[in-house]
Write a protein that holds these residues in place. Structure first.
Motif, PDB file in Angstrom:
ATOM      1  N   VAL A  63      36.841  54.699  44.004  1.00 28.62           N
ATOM      2  CA  VAL A  63      36.506  53.278  44.154  1.00 28.62           C
ATOM      3  C   VAL A  63      36.209  52.637  42.792  1.00 28.62           C
ATOM      4  CG1 VAL A  63      34.049  53.718  44.598  1.00 28.62           C
ATOM      5  CG2 VAL A  63      35.115  51.642  45.505  1.00 28.62           C
ATOM      6  N   LEU A  64      35.648  53.421  41.856  1.00 25.64           N
ATOM      7  CA  LEU A  64      35.372  52.879  40.513  1.00 25.64           C
ATOM      8  C   LEU A  64      36.653  52.816  39.691  1.00 25.64           C
ATOM      9  CD1 LEU A  64      31.993  54.564  39.488  1.00 25.64           C
ATOM     10  CD2 LEU A  64      32.402  52.408  40.670  1.00 25.64           C
ATOM     11  N   VAL A  65      37.477  53.848  39.781  1.00 27.43           N
ATOM     12  CA  VAL A  65      38.751  53.846  39.055  1.00 27.43           C
ATOM     13  C   VAL A  65      39.604  52.653  39.512  1.00 27.43           C
ATOM     14  CG1 VAL A  65      40.909  55.107  38.694  1.00 27.43           C
ATOM     15  CG2 VAL A  65      38.706  56.317  38.576  1.00 27.43           C
ATOM     16  N   GLU A  66      39.606  52.425  40.830  1.00 29.87           N
ATOM     17  CA  GLU A  66      40.358  51.283  41.361  1.00 29.87           C
ATOM     18  C   GLU A  66      39.757  49.957  40.875  1.00 29.87           C
ATOM     19  OE1 GLU A  66      43.259  51.030  42.918  1.00 29.87           O
ATOM     20  OE2 GLU A  66      43.373  53.176  42.479  1.00 29.87           O
ATOM     21  N   ALA A  67      38.423  49.916  40.756  1.00 28.18           N
ATOM     22  CA  ALA A  67      37.770  48.683  40.283  1.00 28.18           C
ATOM     23  C   ALA A  67      38.172  48.391  38.843  1.00 28.18           C
ATOM     24  CB  ALA A  67      36.251  48.818  40.390  1.00 28.18           C
ATOM     25  N   TYR A  68      38.364  49.459  38.039  1.00 31.77           N
ATOM     26  CA  TYR A  68      38.831  49.265  36.669  1.00 31.77           C
ATOM     27  C   TYR A  68      40.293  48.819  36.670  1.00 31.77           C
ATOM     28  CZ  TYR A  68      40.970  50.367  32.259  1.00 31.77           C
ATOM     29  OH  TYR A  68      41.721  50.282  31.118  1.00 31.77           O
ATOM     30  N   ARG A  69      41.104  49.453  37.509  1.00 32.77           N
ATOM     31  CA  ARG A  69      42.543  49.163  37.497  1.00 32.77           C
ATOM     32  C   ARG A  69      42.856  47.770  38.018  1.00 32.77           C
ATOM     33  NH1 ARG A  69      44.361  55.029  39.888  1.00 32.77           N
ATOM     34  NH2 ARG A  69      44.486  56.115  37.885  1.00 32.77           N
ATOM     35  N   ARG A  70      42.119  47.344  39.032  1.00 32.49           N
ATOM     36  CA  ARG A  70      42.447  46.087  39.701  1.00 32.49           C
ATOM     37  C   ARG A  70      41.156  45.408  40.137  1.00 32.49           C
ATOM     38  NH1 ARG A  70      47.404  45.937  44.012  1.00 32.49           N
ATOM     39  NH2 ARG A  70      48.333  47.221  42.384  1.00 32.49           N
ATOM     40  N   PRO A  71      40.603  44.545  39.311  1.00 31.97           N
ATOM     41  CA  PRO A  71      39.289  43.961  39.620  1.00 31.97           C
ATOM     42  C   PRO A  71      39.319  43.110  40.887  1.00 31.97           C
ATOM     43  CG  PRO A  71      40.292  42.833  37.750  1.00 31.97           C
ATOM     44  CD  PRO A  71      41.162  44.023  38.051  1.00 31.97           C
ATOM     45  N   GLU A  72      38.193  43.074  41.591  1.00 29.41           N
ATOM     46  CA  GLU A  72      38.043  42.158  42.727  1.00 29.41           C
ATOM     47  C   GLU A  72      37.257  40.960  42.233  1.00 29.41           C
ATOM     48  OE1 GLU A  72      36.453  43.836  46.277  1.00 29.41           O
ATOM     49  OE2 GLU A  72      38.039  45.346  46.424  1.00 29.41           O
ATOM     50  N   THR A  73      37.978  39.946  41.811  1.00 32.09           N
ATOM     51  CA  THR A  73      37.382  38.807  41.119  1.00 32.09           C
ATOM     52  C   THR A  73      36.871  37.781  42.133  1.00 32.09           C
ATOM     53  OG1 THR A  73      39.098  39.203  39.479  1.00 32.09           O
ATOM     54  CG2 THR A  73      37.855  37.160  39.273  1.00 32.09           C
ATOM     55  N   PRO A  74      35.639  37.285  41.956  1.00 30.19           N
ATOM     56  CA  PRO A  74      35.091  36.310  42.920  1.00 30.19           C
ATOM     57  C   PRO A  74      35.628  34.903  42.647  1.00 30.19           C
ATOM     58  CG  PRO A  74      33.457  36.796  41.239  1.00 30.19           C
ATOM     59  CD  PRO A  74      34.658  37.663  40.931  1.00 30.19           C
TER      60      PRO A  74
END
Lengths: 316, 316
Positions: free
Chosen positions: B189-200
């Motif tokens: 879940v952290l690696v994915e957060a780095y690869r593709r941010p969930e921007t508000p």
């Protein structure tokens, strides 16, 4: 931090350099928020915005030993301002991205910025934002925003029966580049034309107001750009070499290098001359020169025959 | 030319790739002229345009073995869209410059473009132009144009007595980057957060409408960006660590790497969370979290003391 003239980007740091750069880029009354926030905010006079982007890469588009930082700044700006010219528009605002090695001298970056700002000022445009980051080679990315007071002139409007016309110096920069490539520095007028183009900024709007049916700027070569017009318009274009008087410096370089100087004119880019089609030779504005005509068919011919010279600039 | 999946940019050529790219980038009703002419022409609904530019460099901002081409596209778009978000605006149109080695696979460029277009589509923005050229490493330059339906929220409006608030995940991308840097691929879940941010993306306009006095997106680290707000506003900001609940994956990474997980939250960028100040805790919108307050003075403190953790991202 006080920046010494021989400091590098690595020593100055991003914010050290940015604080100097923003002093070089002054806004105007249409810039509500300039550099320094997350984005710039611009007041747009009326409803249509013309936008274009272009990159300039060290070793590919310039060499630091062939052109000064200021020259590179002038050229990087000119190349983008010219794209707005080629729509019949007026450039207003630009952003610059600069990626550079940490050992790039701060003085180079500042001289680049000054040259860039000078070129923009020559058309009344201003720098409103940018980005600065590290890369292995200098890569400059420019985006320019402009406006049209009339309908933009596209590449796609040429009609059979139109005349093809040119404005601006053509082939001079290619001649200068050929000279530099052989290790020479003269004729100086050609080397200077390569380093710092004299772009016909007023001519795009002039062509639009005169009723140009298509318009493009010559960055990849005259025949190559005529080909873009022909393809977008679904027509054929013939270029007539007897329309050109070969300027003396190009004759001299041709003789010195054993090259046909007409190849600089037909294949050369980087002068940012404009090429347009007009419905009739009678409406071609002053300063423009008729160099060919538009026919039914496809592709570009030179004096009615296939062109077998250098194809113009290729990016890969 | 038909492009095979394993063709390189050098084999496909500039125009071969561009003809594929323009199929990926569809316009909208505000794009009067899209890619393919000297410039794009946009219809602007009303008078203020918000513009920002950002570069992404291979080896510096991404590694091709750590993120897919599509991920790099998503991130490059998100990083720019976020700058419009941080003004309280809505992103509308983007240009992309791509400089790349000739041996870059065409498939990488197309997957990058698809990821970029998908991220833009998530906020209703479209790509209207670009440039493609050769360089030693991949350098991506993006410019984004947006609009504000209310006054843009700058960095400079924070007042003593305001509260500091945050929206979006914060520290996740830094945790993912730390994991990848040690050669691991989980917590996923952290690696994915780095690869593709969930921007508000909705939160910038939300903050503006709720009366935010200043607003910034966190790309260089929470404390670093709070410092930018403090400096631009001429105030001091205190961040309270007890305002944060450390998410379980960050606790796990901290334990595994022997790091204080609060450092990911305070020093990490790349999630593109938003940081804002509001005149009163009562007006802080839903989804935002109060994480500190604004005081007279200058600089940033954490729990009332100087911050001695990692300073955040430096570009040189």
């Amino acid at each position: 931090m006080a920046l010494t003239p021989d400091a590098t980007l690595g020593e100055a740091g991003e914010f050290g350099l940015i604080s100097e750069l923003v002093k070089i880029f002054e806004g105007d009354e249409h810039v509500l928020v300039g550099p320094g926030d997350d984005a710039a905010v611009l007041r747009i006079k009326h409803g249509h915005v013309v936008v274009s982007t272009d990159m300039v890469v060290e070793g590919r588009h310039f060499r630091r030993d062939w052109a000064s930082a200021s020259d590179v700044g002038h050229r990087a700006a000119a190349q983008n301002l010219s794209d707005i010219n080629a729509m019949g528009g007026t450039a207003r605002h630009l952003t610059i991205g600069l990626a550079a090695p940490a050992d790039l001298p701060v003085a180079w970056a500042l001289d680049f910025a000054r040259g860039f700002a000078e070129e923009c000022a020559s058309v009344g445009a201003t720098v409103v934002g940018g980005d600065l980051t590290r890369a292995d080679q200098v890569v400059i990315a420019v985006t320019v925003l402009g406006q049209c007071t009339q309908a933009p002139v596209l590449r796609s409007g040429a009609q059979p029966g139109d005349v093809l016309a040119l404005v601006g110096r053509q082939g001079w920069a290619a001649g200068g580049l050929a000279v530099l490539g052989r290790g020479f520095r003269s004729p100086r007028v050609l080397v200077e034309a390569y380093r710092r183009p004299e772009t016909p900024y007023a001519a795009g709007k002039q062509a639009a107001e005169a009723g140009a049916t298509s318009l493009i700027d010559i960055s990849d070569g005259l025949v190559a750009e005529a080909g873009h017009l022909a393809e977008a318009s679904g027509v054929a274009i013939d270029v007539r070499t007897d329309a050109f008087v070969i300027p003396e410096p190009l004759q001299a370089v041709g003789a010195a290098l054993g090259a046909d100087p007409m190849q600089f004119i037909l294949g050369g880019g980087d002068d940012h001359a404009l090429l347009a089609t007009f419905p009739d030779a009678a409406v071609v504005p002053g300063g423009w020169q008729v160099v060919g005509d538009v026919r039914e068919g496809e592709g570009v011919t030179v004096d009615g025959a296939a062109y077998d010279g250098p194809p113009g600039w290729t990016h890969f």
